[in-house]
Write a protein that holds these residues in place. Structure first.
Motif, PDB file in Angstrom:
ATOM      1  N   LYS A 163       8.730 -28.001 -29.530  1.00 53.58           N
ATOM      2  CA  LYS A 163       7.319 -28.123 -29.910  1.00 53.58           C
ATOM      3  C   LYS A 163       6.414 -27.517 -28.828  1.00 53.58           C
ATOM      4  CE  LYS A 163       7.943 -32.309 -32.694  1.00 53.58           C
ATOM      5  NZ  LYS A 163       7.545 -33.731 -32.874  1.00 53.58           N
ATOM      6  N   GLU A 165       4.858 -24.907 -28.600  1.00 50.11           N
ATOM      7  CA  GLU A 165       3.650 -24.232 -29.084  1.00 50.11           C
ATOM      8  C   GLU A 165       2.436 -25.168 -29.094  1.00 50.11           C
ATOM      9  OE1 GLU A 165       4.277 -22.189 -32.753  1.00 50.11           O
ATOM     10  OE2 GLU A 165       6.040 -21.117 -32.038  1.00 50.11           O
ATOM     11  N   ASP A 166       2.674 -26.464 -28.944  1.00 45.42           N
ATOM     12  CA  ASP A 166       1.570 -27.438 -28.866  1.00 45.42           C
ATOM     13  C   ASP A 166       1.025 -27.567 -27.447  1.00 45.42           C
ATOM     14  OD1 ASP A 166       1.890 -27.993 -31.559  1.00 45.42           O
ATOM     15  OD2 ASP A 166       3.246 -29.673 -31.203  1.00 45.42           O
ATOM     16  N   ASP A 168      -1.338 -26.247 -25.726  1.00 48.14           N
ATOM     17  CA  ASP A 168      -2.793 -26.365 -25.521  1.00 48.14           C
ATOM     18  C   ASP A 168      -3.259 -27.814 -25.636  1.00 48.14           C
ATOM     19  OD1 ASP A 168      -3.129 -23.717 -25.028  1.00 48.14           O
ATOM     20  OD2 ASP A 168      -3.736 -23.191 -27.060  1.00 48.14           O
ATOM     21  N   LYS A 169      -2.758 -28.523 -26.635  1.00 50.59           N
ATOM     22  CA  LYS A 169      -3.161 -29.914 -26.847  1.00 50.59           C
ATOM     23  C   LYS A 169      -2.660 -30.812 -25.714  1.00 50.59           C
ATOM     24  CE  LYS A 169      -2.665 -29.248 -31.839  1.00 50.59           C
ATOM     25  NZ  LYS A 169      -1.891 -29.656 -33.039  1.00 50.59           N
ATOM     26  N   VAL A 170      -1.424 -30.627 -25.333  1.00 47.46           N
ATOM     27  CA  VAL A 170      -0.809 -31.487 -24.318  1.00 47.46           C
ATOM     28  C   VAL A 170      -1.362 -31.186 -22.932  1.00 47.46           C
ATOM     29  CG1 VAL A 170       1.371 -32.116 -23.202  1.00 47.46           C
ATOM     30  CG2 VAL A 170       1.292 -31.708 -25.669  1.00 47.46           C
ATOM     31  N   ALA A 172      -4.286 -30.087 -22.035  1.00 44.60           N
ATOM     32  CA  ALA A 172      -5.725 -30.308 -21.842  1.00 44.60           C
ATOM     33  C   ALA A 172      -6.026 -31.436 -20.863  1.00 44.60           C
ATOM     34  CB  ALA A 172      -6.389 -30.593 -23.189  1.00 44.60           C
ATOM     35  N   LYS A 173      -5.342 -32.576 -20.994  1.00 38.55           N
ATOM     36  CA  LYS A 173      -5.650 -33.717 -20.124  1.00 38.55           C
ATOM     37  C   LYS A 173      -5.275 -33.434 -18.675  1.00 38.55           C
ATOM     38  CE  LYS A 173      -1.325 -36.271 -20.980  1.00 38.55           C
ATOM     39  NZ  LYS A 173      -0.768 -37.578 -21.408  1.00 38.55           N
ATOM     40  N   ASN A 176      -7.855 -30.648 -17.256  1.00 38.02           N
ATOM     41  CA  ASN A 176      -9.181 -31.228 -16.994  1.00 38.02           C
ATOM     42  C   ASN A 176      -9.201 -31.938 -15.637  1.00 38.02           C
ATOM     43  OD1 ASN A 176     -10.231 -30.328 -19.403  1.00 38.02           O
ATOM     44  ND2 ASN A 176      -9.828 -32.235 -20.508  1.00 38.02           N
TER      45      ASN A 176
END
Length: 204
Positions: A163, A165-166, A168-170, A172-173, A176
């Motif tokens: 997974k 390809e996910d 960007d979502k993972v 982000a935290k 930041n």
């Protein structure tokens, strides 16, 4: 759109076939954003094709060479060349504007911290080259920044497995938090420079 998708799939297959060198070259040519290439490298670690430390090492080498390339363009081609052709390596005029502002304000030390800040992280090599910053110092600061960045995205890609390809979502935290730390370091560096110049002025 389908043609672009096929091209990207072909590039990933090519990276996988070359293993470590595929990651390095993928980062050097910057056809695909570095974070995605590194995350794919993490997937290759997960699948057993390569190991973590090798992925980070070659990811670091590729990332540093890519920035040295931009540095040389800035040094010998100047801003006009990068404004015209920078879009091919994900550098736009606004990125150059921001990076020049940061470089002029904070000095050469910003080469390390700016690597973690969106917008300026790729383009910060431009003003370094234009100002003819010593290549050794530029390479050292760039390497120190690229190592943890490479390790983070390879690790995240590894934990995501198929997974990846996910990413960007993972990511982000994590990114930041890294951005906040980088900004804090920039402030500390700026205060240190200000204090040092003030102390030097009062000693005269």
């Amino acid at each position: 759109m389908h043609v672009i998708s096929d091209l990207i799939s072909t590039l990933f297959e090519w990276i996988q076939s070359l293993g470590y060198f595929g990651i390095m070259i993928g980062l050097m040519i910057e056809v695909i954003p570095s974070e995605i290439v590194l995350a794919f490298g993490g997937f290759l670690v997960w699948s057993g094709d390569i190991n973590f430390f090798g992925a980070v090492l070659f990811g670091t080498i590729g990332g540093v060479i890519a920035q040295i390339f931009v540095y040389w363009i800035g040094r010998y081609g100047g801003r006009p060349v990068l404004e015209k052709y920078g879009k091919y390596i994900f550098i736009q005029k606004k990125h150059i504007d921001h990076s020049e502002e940061w470089f002029n304000k904070y000095g050469t030390g910003v080469i390390f911290t700016a690597r973690f800040i969106p917008v300026v992280r790729h383009a910060i090599s431009v003003p370094a080259g234009i100002s003819k910053m010593p290549l050794g110092k530029f390479t050292l600061l760039t390497t120190l920044a690229v190592i943890p960045w490479s390790a983070l995205f390879v690790y995240l890609g590894m934990t995501l497995g198929n997974k990846w390809e996910d990413i960007d979502k993972v990511a982000a935290k994590y990114t930041n938090e890294i951005i906040l730390v980088a900004i804090a370091l920039i402030i500390i560096y700026f205060v240190f420079k200000w204090y040092k110049s003030k102390k030097k002025g009062t000693s005269k």
